[in-house]
Scaffold this motif. Structure first.
Motif, short mmCIF file in Angstrom:
data_model
loop_
_atom_site.label_atom_id
_atom_site.label_comp_id
_atom_site.label_asym_id
_atom_site.label_seq_id
_atom_site.Cartn_x
_atom_site.Cartn_y
_atom_site.Cartn_z
N ARG A 184 40.93 60.63 42.70
CA ARG A 184 42.32 60.92 42.35
C ARG A 184 43.23 60.26 43.38
O ARG A 184 43.38 60.76 44.51
N VAL A 185 43.81 59.14 43.00
CA VAL A 185 44.55 58.32 43.96
C VAL A 185 45.93 57.96 43.39
O VAL A 185 46.13 57.96 42.18
N PRO A 186 46.88 57.64 44.27
CA PRO A 186 48.17 57.13 43.78
C PRO A 186 47.99 55.72 43.22
O PRO A 186 47.27 54.90 43.78
N LEU A 223 49.61 52.01 41.90
CA LEU A 223 50.69 51.06 42.10
C LEU A 223 50.65 50.04 40.97
O LEU A 223 49.58 49.59 40.57
N ALA A 267 55.26 52.52 42.77
CA ALA A 267 54.53 53.75 42.47
C ALA A 267 54.41 53.93 40.96
O ALA A 267 55.39 53.77 40.22
N GLY A 285 52.45 56.74 39.54
CA GLY A 285 51.87 58.04 39.27
C GLY A 285 50.42 58.13 39.69
O GLY A 285 49.94 57.42 40.57
N LEU A 286 49.70 59.02 39.03
CA LEU A 286 48.29 59.30 39.33
C LEU A 286 47.39 58.27 38.67
O LEU A 286 47.62 57.85 37.54
N TRP A 333 45.06 55.37 34.13
CA TRP A 333 46.38 55.54 34.75
C TRP A 333 47.42 55.70 33.66
O TRP A 333 47.12 55.76 32.47
N PRO A 336 46.73 63.69 44.15
CA PRO A 336 46.23 62.36 44.55
C PRO A 336 46.44 62.14 46.05
O PRO A 336 47.46 62.57 46.60
N ARG A 337 45.49 61.47 46.67
CA ARG A 337 45.62 61.22 48.10
C ARG A 337 44.86 59.94 48.45
O ARG A 337 44.17 59.37 47.61
N ALA A 396 46.95 54.11 48.21
CA ALA A 396 47.31 53.80 46.82
C ALA A 396 46.54 52.57 46.36
O ALA A 396 46.21 51.68 47.14
#
Length: 226
Positions: free
Chosen positions: A170-172, A174, A179, A181-182, A193, A214-215, A218
């Motif tokens: 679960r990541v940001p 690009l 940005a 979203g998830l 995505w 998310p962490r 990105a």
């Protein structure tokens, strides 16, 4: 097809309870998520529906499909089975089931439809998307039926390593450095995505244990998934 509630995983039980009143005609369909973009005045969309099929009791998984790379719209992206409403469809549930049969060979009798959430506007595509939720105690037979639309079918586990709730997945996202979203960066090059990731995440947040945010670094959306 129907099965006892005691066999259902926790998320399925929660979703079934939330959707039951509207399924019985006792109130409006609940809203799953807010629109990702502002809805313009005079929005006059076409209807569509997707099927969020959860299968399995001890190790439930969600059915996803990879769109064909030759499609003009969203080639290579991962999505829930579904498509546009046709005049012959009685309702959005029938749209979702018909499209799932045409795309991945799902037989309607192999699943239990739990209900449908309210349509979600997609103003950038002049559509509304109705999320229809279904469940099966075992993974029903599915396959690629129309290679012009679907490249492959993927079962994404709800829990455990490499799953929809695995913090490592679960990541940001690009998109060209902005940005987006998830993203769900799943095994097997299954990068989910955009609208689909947002809808899946909204479903997961209905559960008793919401997924982690998310962490981590990105990740740019791969060119093959745009």
């Amino acid at each position: 097809m129907s099965a006892g509630g005691e066999r259902r995983p926790p998320l399925v039980r929660v979703l079934a309870a939330e959707l039951a009143p509207s399924r019985r005609g006792e109130g409006p369909a609940p809203r799953l998520m807010n629109p990702l973009r502002p809805v313009p005045e005079g929005f006059s969309p076409r209807r569509s529906a997707v099927l969020a099929l959860l299968a399995g009791t001890d190790d439930p998984a969600l059915l996803l499909q990879e769109r064909s790379a030759t499609l003009r719209s969203q080639p290579g992206q991962f999505a829930l089975p579904g498509g546009r409403h046709e005049d012959s469809d009685r309702d959005d549930v029938e749209t979702a089931l018909r499209e799932s049969a045409e795309e991945v060979g799902l037989r309607a009798g192999d699943v239990e439809v739990l209900g449908a959430f309210a349509p979600v506007p997609m103003p950038w595509r002049d559509l509304t998307v109705t999320p229809v939720v279904a469940w099966s105690p075992v993974r029903p037979p599915v396959r690629v039926v129309d290679e012009a639309e679907v490249a492959r079918v993927v079962w994404a586990p709800l829990a455990g390593p490499g799953s929809l709730t695995d913090p490592a997945c679960r990541v940001p996202a690009l998109l060209d450095g902005r940005a987006a979203g998830l993203a769900l960066d799943l095994p097997g090059d299954a990068f989910v995505w955009g609208f689909t990731a947002a809808m899946v995440d909204a479903l997961l947040h209905r559960g008793e244990q919401p997924p982690p945010p998310p962490r981590g670094p990105a990740r740019e959306v791969p060119s093959a998934r745009r």
